[in-house]
Design a protein around this motif. Structure first.
Motif, mmCIF file in Angstrom:
data_model
loop_
_atom_site.group_PDB
_atom_site.id
_atom_site.type_symbol
_atom_site.label_atom_id
_atom_site.label_comp_id
_atom_site.label_asym_id
_atom_site.label_seq_id
_atom_site.Cartn_x
_atom_site.Cartn_y
_atom_site.Cartn_z
ATOM 1 N N ARG A 240 0.600 -1.089 -0.324
ATOM 2 C CA ARG A 240 -0.048 0.315 0.058
ATOM 3 C C ARG A 240 0.987 1.574 0.035
ATOM 4 N NH1 ARG A 240 -5.818 1.175 1.313
ATOM 5 N NH2 ARG A 240 -6.080 3.305 2.516
ATOM 6 N N TYR A 241 2.001 1.418 1.320
ATOM 7 C CA TYR A 241 3.028 2.310 1.078
ATOM 8 C C TYR A 241 3.393 2.737 -0.591
ATOM 9 C CZ TYR A 241 6.930 5.501 1.374
ATOM 10 O OH TYR A 241 8.186 6.422 1.509
ATOM 11 N N GLY A 242 4.002 1.816 -1.012
ATOM 12 C CA GLY A 242 4.092 1.654 -2.139
ATOM 13 C C GLY A 242 3.748 2.538 -3.277
ATOM 14 N N ARG A 248 2.097 9.400 -5.791
ATOM 15 C CA ARG A 248 2.683 10.957 -5.664
ATOM 16 C C ARG A 248 3.424 11.023 -6.564
ATOM 17 N NH1 ARG A 248 2.539 9.208 -0.202
ATOM 18 N NH2 ARG A 248 4.700 8.984 -0.061
ATOM 19 N N LEU A 249 4.749 10.558 -7.361
ATOM 20 C CA LEU A 249 5.559 10.320 -7.980
ATOM 21 C C LEU A 249 5.266 11.028 -9.105
ATOM 22 C CD1 LEU A 249 8.572 7.607 -6.910
ATOM 23 C CD2 LEU A 249 8.367 10.030 -6.526
ATOM 24 N N ALA A 250 4.263 10.399 -9.681
ATOM 25 C CA ALA A 250 3.425 10.212 -10.590
ATOM 26 C C ALA A 250 2.979 11.481 -10.888
ATOM 27 C CB ALA A 250 2.531 9.751 -10.829
#
Length: 251
Positions: A240-242, A248-250
């Motif tokens: 889930r964290y990944g 967020r990076l996208a």
């Protein structure tokens, strides 16, 4: 009133924390279920340990052991000869040698499929289960049922049952891994049901063969289920964290 209207009305009445909890229960039911199994397993084990410390092998443990023996011959389990043979074969499914071989085969396949996290989870599951079994046995140091009742050889302390603990951890962990790759609920339920059945079978054979008291097996199931679901929750949280980090990076 439609379901959407009812849900909207409910969110207006309930406090924010309750609303978030209900939302989590709807979207992450598996995680909540795993958390409940972990918590209940730990609590039930503590209850069994306290009762064992107070009563020893008296009460239900001894009654069950007596009920599984032929009248007048405590060394002969009830039923025809082939039932005892079958129980001796099935109980090996929870032995460290068999489970180590199964783990090696499963981990090799997972690594070939590049599922390193799943492979690590199986390895940590078995290593942790062995550590929990030996550690708890050394803490409680409970004696096994009398040798006259035992139909198989035993080595170390009795509480909790190592076979029941290890079998529960391995088969539940493997079952959840397989179920994650399935899409139909019926198939998921069958796989998880088979995993539970294997763990239950191993534990019951330990009582039938006189290798453990009933409370030993119950404690092994509780600790094993708690450890297996703890590993599942850790894997779920990391995944889930990944996903959130990638999102967020996208953005």
């Amino acid at each position: 009133m439609t379901f959407s209207e009812f849900r909207h009305r409910l969110t207006e009445i309930l406090p924010p924390l309750a609303v978030r909890t209900l939302g989590l229960a709807r979207t992450e039911a598996a995680a909540l279920g795993a958390f409940l199994v972990t918590a209940m397993g730990a609590l039930l084990f503590l209850e069994l340990a306290e009762e064992m410390a107070e009563q020893g092998d008296r009460g239900l443990d001894y009654q069950v052991l007596e009920a599984l023996r032929m009248p007048g011959d405590v060394g002969d389990p009830i039923g025809p000869w082939w039932v005892e043979e079958a129980a001796a074969d099935l109980t090996a499914l929870g032995g460290i040698s068999v489970l180590s071989l199964f783990t090696l085969l499963a981990v090799t396949y997972l690594l070939l499929q590049r599922h390193r996290g799943a492979a690590l989870r199986l390895v940590l599951g078995l290593i942790g289960a062995v550590g929990l079994s030996e550690g708890l046995k050394s803490v409680f140091e409970r004696e096994r049922p009398p040798v006259a009742y035992q139909a198989v050889e035993t080595l170390n302390a009795s509480f909790p049952s190592g076979h029941a603990l290890l079998a529960t951890v391995f088969y539940l962990s493997l079952g959840t891994l397989v179920a994650q790759g399935l899409t139909r609920r019926r198939e998921k339920a069958w796989v998880l049901g088979a995993a539970v059945l294997l763990a239950l079978t191993v534990g019951l054979t330990r009582v039938y063969l006189g290798a453990h008291w009933l409370s030993d097996v119950l404690a092994g199931w509780c600790v094993g289920a708690a450890w297996a679901m703890s590993l599942w929750l850790a894997a779920w949280a990391l995944e889930r964290y990944g996903r959130h980090r990638e999102a967020r990076l996208a953005r």
